[in-house]
Design a protein around this motif. Structure first.
Motif, PDB file in Angstrom:
ATOM      1  N   ALA A   1       0.910  -1.113   0.021  1.00  9.63           N
ATOM      2  CA  ALA A   1       0.004  -0.031   0.044  1.00  9.63           C
ATOM      3  C   ALA A   1       0.810   1.180  -0.047  1.00  9.63           C
ATOM      4  CB  ALA A   1      -1.164  -0.002   1.212  1.00  9.63           C
ATOM      5  N   ARG A   2       2.052   1.209   0.488  1.00  6.08           N
ATOM      6  CA  ARG A   2       2.841   2.404   0.449  1.00  6.08           C
ATOM      7  C   ARG A   2       3.899   2.353  -0.492  1.00  6.08           C
ATOM      8  NH1 ARG A   2       3.422   1.526   6.190  1.00  6.08           N
ATOM      9  NH2 ARG A   2       5.059   0.167   5.763  1.00  6.08           N
ATOM     10  N   ALA A   3       4.135   1.235  -1.088  1.00  7.69           N
ATOM     11  CA  ALA A   3       5.220   1.060  -2.058  1.00  7.69           C
ATOM     12  C   ALA A   3       5.235   1.759  -3.217  1.00  7.69           C
ATOM     13  CB  ALA A   3       5.411  -0.463  -2.285  1.00  7.69           C
ATOM     14  N   LEU A   4       6.437   2.398  -3.680  1.00  8.61           N
ATOM     15  CA  LEU A   4       6.534   2.864  -5.077  1.00  8.61           C
ATOM     16  C   LEU A   4       6.958   1.947  -5.924  1.00  8.61           C
ATOM     17  CD1 LEU A   4       8.111   6.480  -4.190  1.00  8.61           C
ATOM     18  CD2 LEU A   4       5.945   5.931  -4.850  1.00  8.61           C
ATOM     19  N   VAL A   5       6.250   1.272  -6.844  1.00  8.76           N
ATOM     20  CA  VAL A   5       6.507   0.323  -7.712  1.00  8.76           C
ATOM     21  C   VAL A   5       7.119   0.972  -9.131  1.00  8.76           C
ATOM     22  CG1 VAL A   5       5.814  -1.822  -8.959  1.00  8.76           C
ATOM     23  CG2 VAL A   5       4.785  -1.113  -6.695  1.00  8.76           C
ATOM     24  N   PRO A   6       8.065   0.780  -9.439  1.00 10.96           N
ATOM     25  CA  PRO A   6       8.786   1.374 -10.801  1.00 10.96           C
ATOM     26  C   PRO A   6       7.931   0.912 -11.806  1.00 10.96           C
ATOM     27  CG  PRO A   6      10.237  -0.008 -10.079  1.00 10.96           C
ATOM     28  CD  PRO A   6       9.313   0.055  -8.883  1.00 10.96           C
ATOM     29  N   ILE A   7       7.596   1.730 -12.862  1.00  6.84           N
ATOM     30  CA  ILE A   7       7.066   1.215 -14.024  1.00  6.84           C
ATOM     31  C   ILE A   7       8.100   1.807 -15.264  1.00  6.84           C
ATOM     32  CG2 ILE A   7       4.933   1.396 -15.696  1.00  6.84           C
ATOM     33  CD1 ILE A   7       4.055   0.269 -12.968  1.00  6.84           C
ATOM     34  N   TYR A   8       8.447   0.705 -15.992  1.00  2.63           N
ATOM     35  CA  TYR A   8       9.479   0.915 -16.991  1.00  2.63           C
ATOM     36  C   TYR A   8       8.688   1.251 -18.282  1.00  2.63           C
ATOM     37  CZ  TYR A   8      12.997  -0.147 -13.562  1.00  2.63           C
ATOM     38  OH  TYR A   8      13.812  -0.169 -12.421  1.00  2.63           O
ATOM     39  N   PRO A   9       9.486   1.887 -19.054  1.00  3.31           N
ATOM     40  CA  PRO A   9       9.057   2.027 -20.583  1.00  3.31           C
ATOM     41  C   PRO A   9       9.131   0.324 -20.822  1.00  3.31           C
ATOM     42  CG  PRO A   9      10.439   3.896 -20.012  1.00  3.31           C
ATOM     43  CD  PRO A   9      10.524   2.852 -18.902  1.00  3.31           C
ATOM     44  N   ALA A  10       8.233  -0.173 -21.389  1.00  2.00           N
ATOM     45  CA  ALA A  10       8.290  -1.505 -21.842  1.00  2.00           C
ATOM     46  C   ALA A  10       7.976  -1.945 -23.144  1.00  2.00           C
ATOM     47  CB  ALA A  10       7.343  -2.348 -20.927  1.00  2.00           C
ATOM     48  N   SER A  11       8.011  -3.022 -23.651  1.00  2.00           N
ATOM     49  CA  SER A  11       7.544  -3.221 -25.157  1.00  2.00           C
ATOM     50  C   SER A  11       6.802  -4.499 -24.953  1.00  2.00           C
ATOM     51  CB  SER A  11       8.796  -3.595 -25.939  1.00  2.00           C
ATOM     52  OG  SER A  11       9.438  -4.746 -25.325  1.00  2.00           O
ATOM     53  N   LYS A  12       6.494  -5.001 -26.212  1.00  6.11           N
ATOM     54  CA  LYS A  12       5.600  -6.251 -26.313  1.00  6.11           C
ATOM     55  C   LYS A  12       6.029  -7.419 -25.435  1.00  6.11           C
ATOM     56  CE  LYS A  12       5.178  -7.840 -30.419  1.00  6.11           C
ATOM     57  NZ  LYS A  12       5.719  -9.260 -30.304  1.00  6.11           N
ATOM     58  N   ASP A  13       7.526  -7.805 -25.683  1.00  5.44           N
ATOM     59  CA  ASP A  13       7.923  -9.150 -25.109  1.00  5.44           C
ATOM     60  C   ASP A  13       8.532  -8.743 -23.959  1.00  5.44           C
ATOM     61  OD1 ASP A  13       6.702 -10.268 -27.265  1.00  5.44           O
ATOM     62  OD2 ASP A  13       8.778 -10.185 -28.286  1.00  5.44           O
ATOM     63  N   VAL A  14       8.727  -7.531 -23.458  1.00  7.54           N
ATOM     64  CA  VAL A  14       9.639  -7.382 -22.280  1.00  7.54           C
ATOM     65  C   VAL A  14       8.674  -6.296 -21.494  1.00  7.54           C
ATOM     66  CG1 VAL A  14      11.573  -6.409 -21.431  1.00  7.54           C
ATOM     67  CG2 VAL A  14      11.675  -7.239 -23.632  1.00  7.54           C
ATOM     68  N   SER A  15       8.097  -6.987 -20.580  1.00  6.40           N
ATOM     69  CA  SER A  15       7.204  -5.855 -19.555  1.00  6.40           C
ATOM     70  C   SER A  15       7.873  -5.452 -18.450  1.00  6.40           C
ATOM     71  CB  SER A  15       5.979  -6.927 -18.964  1.00  6.40           C
ATOM     72  OG  SER A  15       6.832  -7.845 -18.130  1.00  6.40           O
ATOM     73  N   SER A  16       7.101  -4.424 -17.979  1.00  6.34           N
ATOM     74  CA  SER A  16       7.844  -3.452 -16.924  1.00  6.34           C
ATOM     75  C   SER A  16       8.405  -4.411 -15.878  1.00  6.34           C
ATOM     76  CB  SER A  16       6.695  -2.722 -16.413  1.00  6.34           C
ATOM     77  OG  SER A  16       7.537  -2.129 -15.514  1.00  6.34           O
ATOM     78  N   TRP A  17       7.549  -5.430 -15.558  1.00  6.75           N
ATOM     79  CA  TRP A  17       8.260  -6.252 -14.346  1.00  6.75           C
ATOM     80  C   TRP A  17       9.583  -7.154 -14.693  1.00  6.75           C
ATOM     81  CZ3 TRP A  17       3.098  -5.129 -15.067  1.00  6.75           C
ATOM     82  CH2 TRP A  17       2.420  -5.942 -15.782  1.00  6.75           C
ATOM     83  N   VAL A  18       9.497  -7.395 -16.075  1.00  7.77           N
ATOM     84  CA  VAL A  18      10.717  -8.196 -16.316  1.00  7.77           C
ATOM     85  C   VAL A  18      11.991  -7.476 -16.218  1.00  7.77           C
ATOM     86  CG1 VAL A  18      11.817  -9.211 -18.128  1.00  7.77           C
ATOM     87  CG2 VAL A  18       9.518  -9.832 -17.603  1.00  7.77           C
ATOM     88  N   ILE A  19      11.746  -6.248 -16.646  1.00 10.63           N
ATOM     89  CA  ILE A  19      12.836  -5.094 -16.666  1.00 10.63           C
ATOM     90  C   ILE A  19      13.058  -4.787 -15.148  1.00 10.63           C
ATOM     91  CG2 ILE A  19      13.525  -2.548 -17.136  1.00 10.63           C
ATOM     92  CD1 ILE A  19      11.499  -2.983 -19.410  1.00 10.63           C
ATOM     93  N   GLN A  20      11.994  -4.765 -14.472  1.00  8.38           N
ATOM     94  CA  GLN A  20      12.371  -4.545 -13.008  1.00  8.38           C
ATOM     95  C   GLN A  20      13.106  -5.664 -12.231  1.00  8.38           C
ATOM     96  OE1 GLN A  20       8.492  -3.988 -10.512  1.00  8.38           O
ATOM     97  NE2 GLN A  20       9.841  -3.928  -8.673  1.00  8.38           N
ATOM     98  N   LYS A  21      12.898  -6.711 -12.569  1.00 10.71           N
ATOM     99  CA  LYS A  21      13.600  -7.881 -12.099  1.00 10.71           C
ATOM    100  C   LYS A  21      14.924  -7.964 -12.347  1.00 10.71           C
ATOM    101  CE  LYS A  21      10.322 -11.562 -11.375  1.00 10.71           C
ATOM    102  NZ  LYS A  21       9.429 -12.904 -12.073  1.00 10.71           N
ATOM    103  N   SER A  22      15.451  -7.507 -13.918  1.00 15.57           N
ATOM    104  CA  SER A  22      16.574  -7.608 -14.426  1.00 15.57           C
ATOM    105  C   SER A  22      17.423  -6.605 -13.832  1.00 15.57           C
ATOM    106  CB  SER A  22      16.411  -7.301 -15.886  1.00 15.57           C
ATOM    107  OG  SER A  22      15.601  -8.176 -16.729  1.00 15.57           O
ATOM    108  N   VAL A  23      16.846  -5.299 -13.713  1.00 21.41           N
ATOM    109  CA  VAL A  23      17.527  -4.333 -12.943  1.00 21.41           C
ATOM    110  C   VAL A  23      17.845  -4.862 -11.454  1.00 21.41           C
ATOM    111  CG1 VAL A  23      17.405  -2.071 -12.229  1.00 21.41           C
ATOM    112  CG2 VAL A  23      16.475  -2.497 -14.374  1.00 21.41           C
ATOM    113  N   LYS A  24      17.260  -5.414 -10.918  1.00 21.04           N
ATOM    114  CA  LYS A  24      17.415  -5.806  -9.363  1.00 21.04           C
ATOM    115  C   LYS A  24      18.576  -6.767  -9.642  1.00 21.04           C
ATOM    116  CE  LYS A  24      14.887  -8.868  -6.125  1.00 21.04           C
ATOM    117  NZ  LYS A  24      15.288  -8.230  -4.966  1.00 21.04           N
ATOM    118  N   LEU A  25      18.523  -7.679 -10.566  1.00 21.19           N
ATOM    119  CA  LEU A  25      19.903  -8.401 -10.601  1.00 21.19           C
ATOM    120  C   LEU A  25      21.037  -7.834 -10.754  1.00 21.19           C
ATOM    121  CD1 LEU A  25      19.332 -11.108 -13.298  1.00 21.19           C
ATOM    122  CD2 LEU A  25      19.693 -11.613 -10.998  1.00 21.19           C
ATOM    123  N   LEU A  26      21.164  -6.462 -11.286  1.00 22.37           N
ATOM    124  CA  LEU A  26      22.123  -5.472 -11.356  1.00 22.37           C
ATOM    125  C   LEU A  26      22.482  -4.789  -9.927  1.00 22.37           C
ATOM    126  CD1 LEU A  26      21.887  -3.908 -14.836  1.00 22.37           C
ATOM    127  CD2 LEU A  26      23.304  -6.030 -14.271  1.00 22.37           C
TER     128      LEU A  26
END
Ligand code: ADP
Ligand code: MG
Length: 730
Positions: free
Chosen positions: A144-169
């Motif tokens: 309820a409090r969180a700020l969830v990043p929404i990334y510029p995404a594409s057809k096959d790469v959703s915002s949350w896939v990007i979020q997970k990938s960034v998390k790895l880094l």
């Protein structure tokens, strides 16, 4: 394997994800991904703004499931599942056919992305993409409090896939600190209170508070602004070191003759800028200057005086106009002003004068040969032509100054091409009547020094502008034509401008150079824009019957165009129905009325330019913006602003704003925006100015960036980046 900023994403992420990022988002390296910033942050409470959404928008929302209902469909085979989600501020429905997600249960938080549709009056997503947050081991309140990043995404790469990938880094071995080296010198960071780069990246990708995002964004904008300004400062510096030829003032020559022949006093601004130019032309390094000034502020005279100075010093000056009509007009005006001094070698010419040579693509072969010969052997001191003049490889005896008139789309690349002319680069003066906001001046034109003419010559009548909403108030259009007739009856003249030529179908009849109108201005279902040829017929037969009316457009031969402009200038035509060929620089002081048909199809700056064609003399001018657009629509409002404001700078700003996409609740758009990612030319003026000052200071010594390898690398990266393209665009 040690991961660095240069590591290919394919070595860090799964092959499918990496391929999608490369192909659809242009992200290839670790550096690219870290610099792929969230477009926005979803948070609870935003759904209150769902009202702003329109059917067809692509959005991502953060919400909690409040009910799940599955039932058999009556008409068709299978089940329909209706899920209501809400965030405490609003709610909407998700609809699934023959689909049941085990985790899609009451109380689950998730991100839902889809295209907004409606059913029975309420908003819904059909088969949204979704990412259910792991509520099992976390408290609902966290979400309820969180700020969830929404990334510029594409057809096959959703915002949350990007979020997970960034998390790895972000969470990789050694953390960001070992991966990212801060290119910014410590002093600059301290001076401007900026976060370190690792801290900023962490906060932009994984903020806790809105303030985190702001601080991080500020630091990251600095990177963009500084890199850009360093690039530009390096260009200016290189240019300043180029060898050029000094063309100092020589009394008793053409310049004095011009001053003596001027039928008016120079304005204070003209004198000041003239002084600035005179000094720069006297230096042994080529001048690179932009002269901006409102339409009618008298730039041409300033340029002519600079040209005369160069001729006096033994060099040649070229004046480049964007169209042949304008080139011819300039040549004519300069010849008139110079009189015998511009006709050296002719019977009545002055022996100590020079020649004014018009060199355009449409000259007949013999005339062209003669003109080229004059240019090549140096008899022509002043050469007037279009850009083709330079491209066609015309040889100059000693080109000392190039003046580019009214060309705001003249990019860095063309300027470089100019500098390459001749063994020693000539002085360059670029003139524009489109006022350039300071930030744009500091970026797009950042490699030029800038002079501004703020004042109009006194005794101008001024222009009154009004919108004529012909759909809502047809009678106003009749009134507009009546006003035009009154002006003509009083001895004045008028322009009627249309977006299109008409008479033929096909690509030849695209709107002529209609620039900067918002993209939706030409929706598919709208009628074609009004055409010059049709309009001329209608006016001749009806509202303007009996007036001397002619047309001017890009399909006429250069001779015809020139002949008609000349006839209009001589007062032999009352009304000129034209395309935007009359936009730039045309100067007929007796013209007082400008009627723009389908004004909504033109950009803000373009309308301002058109308006500048009238009231160039002592009579007051009238500009009527005729449109079918509703007054209340955003386009209608845009026209109202043009009518209400005569400040070109204000309008240039408005133009920039309308060119930007509207962005409610982060409507998703695949692909990257071109240009810088975070920096805004409109909002970050202070930051850009500060970065510009730092850049100049960093490059003030001969060591350049030798002591700052990190910054040097950023600058090098920019040079190869697509962002460099942005530098070319005005
Ligand atoms: P622009 O800046 O739009 O190119 P121009 O150079 O074409 O403007 O000048 C517009 C008109 O104003 C021309 O007719 C020009 O002769 C006239 N003009 C220029 N300077 C002055 C002045 N100082 N006083 C009066 N009229 C001037
Ligand atoms: Mg001009």
């Amino acid at each position: 394997m040690a991961v660095t900023l240069q590591t290919e994403l394919s070595r860090v992420l799964g092959p499918k994800t990496a391929a999608g990022m490369a192909d659809q988002l242009g992200l290839h390296t670790v550096r690219d991904l870290l610099r792929h910033y969230p477009r926005r942050y979803a948070r609870r409470g935003e759904m209150a703004r769902l009202d702003d959404l329109r059917v067809g928008d692509r959005v991502t929302i953060l919400a909690q499931v409040t009910s799940v209902n599955s039932r058999r469909m009556r008409q068709r085979h299978g089940t329909i599942t209706e899920v209501t989600v809400g965030d405490g501020a609003g709610s909407m429905k998700l609809v699934f056919f023959n689909y049941k997600h085990a985790r899609l249960t009451h109380g689950a938080w998730g991100l839902f992305a889809g295209t907004v549709g409606t059913y029975a009056g309420s908003l819904q997503f059909t088969h949204p993409d979704m990412y259910l947050l792991n509520a099992a081991d976390e408290n609902d309140d966290d979400w309820a409090r969180a700020l969830v990043p929404i990334y510029p995404a594409s057809k096959d790469v959703s915002s949350w896939v990007i979020q997970k990938s960034v998390k790895l880094l972000l969470d990789g071995a050694g953390g960001l600190g070992s991966l990212v080296v801060d290119p910014l010198p410590e002093e600059i960071r301290a001076r401007h209170g900026l976060l370190s780069l690792p801290a900023a990246l962490l906060d932009i990708h994984r903020p806790t508070t809105v303030e985190d995002v702001e601080h991080a964004g500020h630091r990251l904008k600095w990177d963009e602004a500084l890199t850009l300004q360093l690039t530009l400062a390096a260009r200016r510096r290189a240019a300043a070191l180029e060898p050029g030829t000094a063309r100092p003032v020589k009394p008793g020559g053409l310049l004095d003759a011009v001053d003596a022949a001027l039928p008016f006093e120079l304005t204070e601004g003209q004198r000041e800028v003239g002084q600035e130019l005179a000094e720069e032309l006297s230096r042994e390094h080529p001048m690179h200057r932009l002269l901006q000034g409102e339409v009618g502020s008298g730039k041409t005279v300033v340029a002519l005086r600079a040209m005369a100075q160069v001729v006096d010093a033994g060099g040649q000056a070229a004046l480049l106009a964007p169209t042949e009509v304008l080139a011819a007009q300039h040549a004519r005006g300069i010849r008139e002003l110079l009189g015998p001094l511009g006709r050296a070698g002719e019977l009545d010419g002055a022996a100590d004068g020079t020649r004014v040579t018009l060199l355009t693509g449409s000259l007949k072969a013999a005339a062209r040969r003669e003109a080229r010969a004059e240019v090549a052997d140096g008899r022509a001191g002043i050469v007037v032509g279009t850009h083709a003049l330079l491209q066609e490889g015309v040889e100059f005896a000693d080109l000392g100054l190039v003046v580019v008139d009214e060309q705001h789309r003249f990019g860095v690349e063309q300027r470089d091409a100019l500098r390459a002319k001749g063994s020693r680069p000539p002085h360059v003066l670029v003139m524009t009547a489109t006022p350039i906001p300071r930030t744009v001046a500091m970026t797009v034109f950042g490699d030029l020094e800038i002079s501004t003419l703020r004042q109009l010559p006194s005794g101008r009548g001024g222009v009154t502008s009004s919108v004529v909403p012909m759909g809502e108030k047809p009678a106003w259009l009749d009134r507009a034509w009546a006003r035009l007739r009154e002006e003509v009856a009083a001895g004045r003249q008028a322009y009627v401008v249309c977006p299109r030529i008409g008479d033929v179908d096909g690509p030849d009849d695209e709107p002529e150079d209609v620039d900067g109108a918002p993209e939706n201005a030409g929706g598919k279902d709208r009628r074609p824009p009004l055409a010059v040829l049709d309009m001329a017929e209608i006016l001749r037969a009806g509202p303007l019957r009996g007036l001397r009316l002619d047309v001017l457009h890009g399909r006429l031969s250069p001779e015809e165009k020139d002949q008609r402009m000349r006839a209009f200038g001589a007062g032999e035509i009352d009304v000129l129905v034209a395309t935007t060929v009359v936009e730039v620089g045309v100067d007929v002081p007796n013209a007082t009325v400008m009627v723009v048909m389908d004004a909504d199809r033109f950009g803000v700056s373009q309308l301002h330019q058109l308006r500048g064609r009238v009231a160039r003399g002592k009579h007051a001018g009238l500009c009527l913006l005729v449109t079918e657009t509703r007054t209340a629509s955003s386009t209608g409002q845009r026209l109202a602003s043009v009518a209400a404001t005569s400040d070109g700078f204000e309008l240039a700003r408005l133009d920039l704003e309308t060119r930007r996409e509207g962005d409610i609740l982060g409507s998703e758009q695949s692909g990257r925006r071109s240009g810088v990612r975070l920096l805004s030319l409109l909002e970050d003026e202070e930051l850009i100015a500060a970065a510009r000052a730092e850049a100049a200071a960093l490059l003030a010594t001969d060591r350049g960036l030798a002591d700052y390898p990190g910054l040097a690398a950023e600058v090098a990266a920019l040079a190869t980046d697509e962002r460099a393209e942005w530098l070319e665009k005005a």
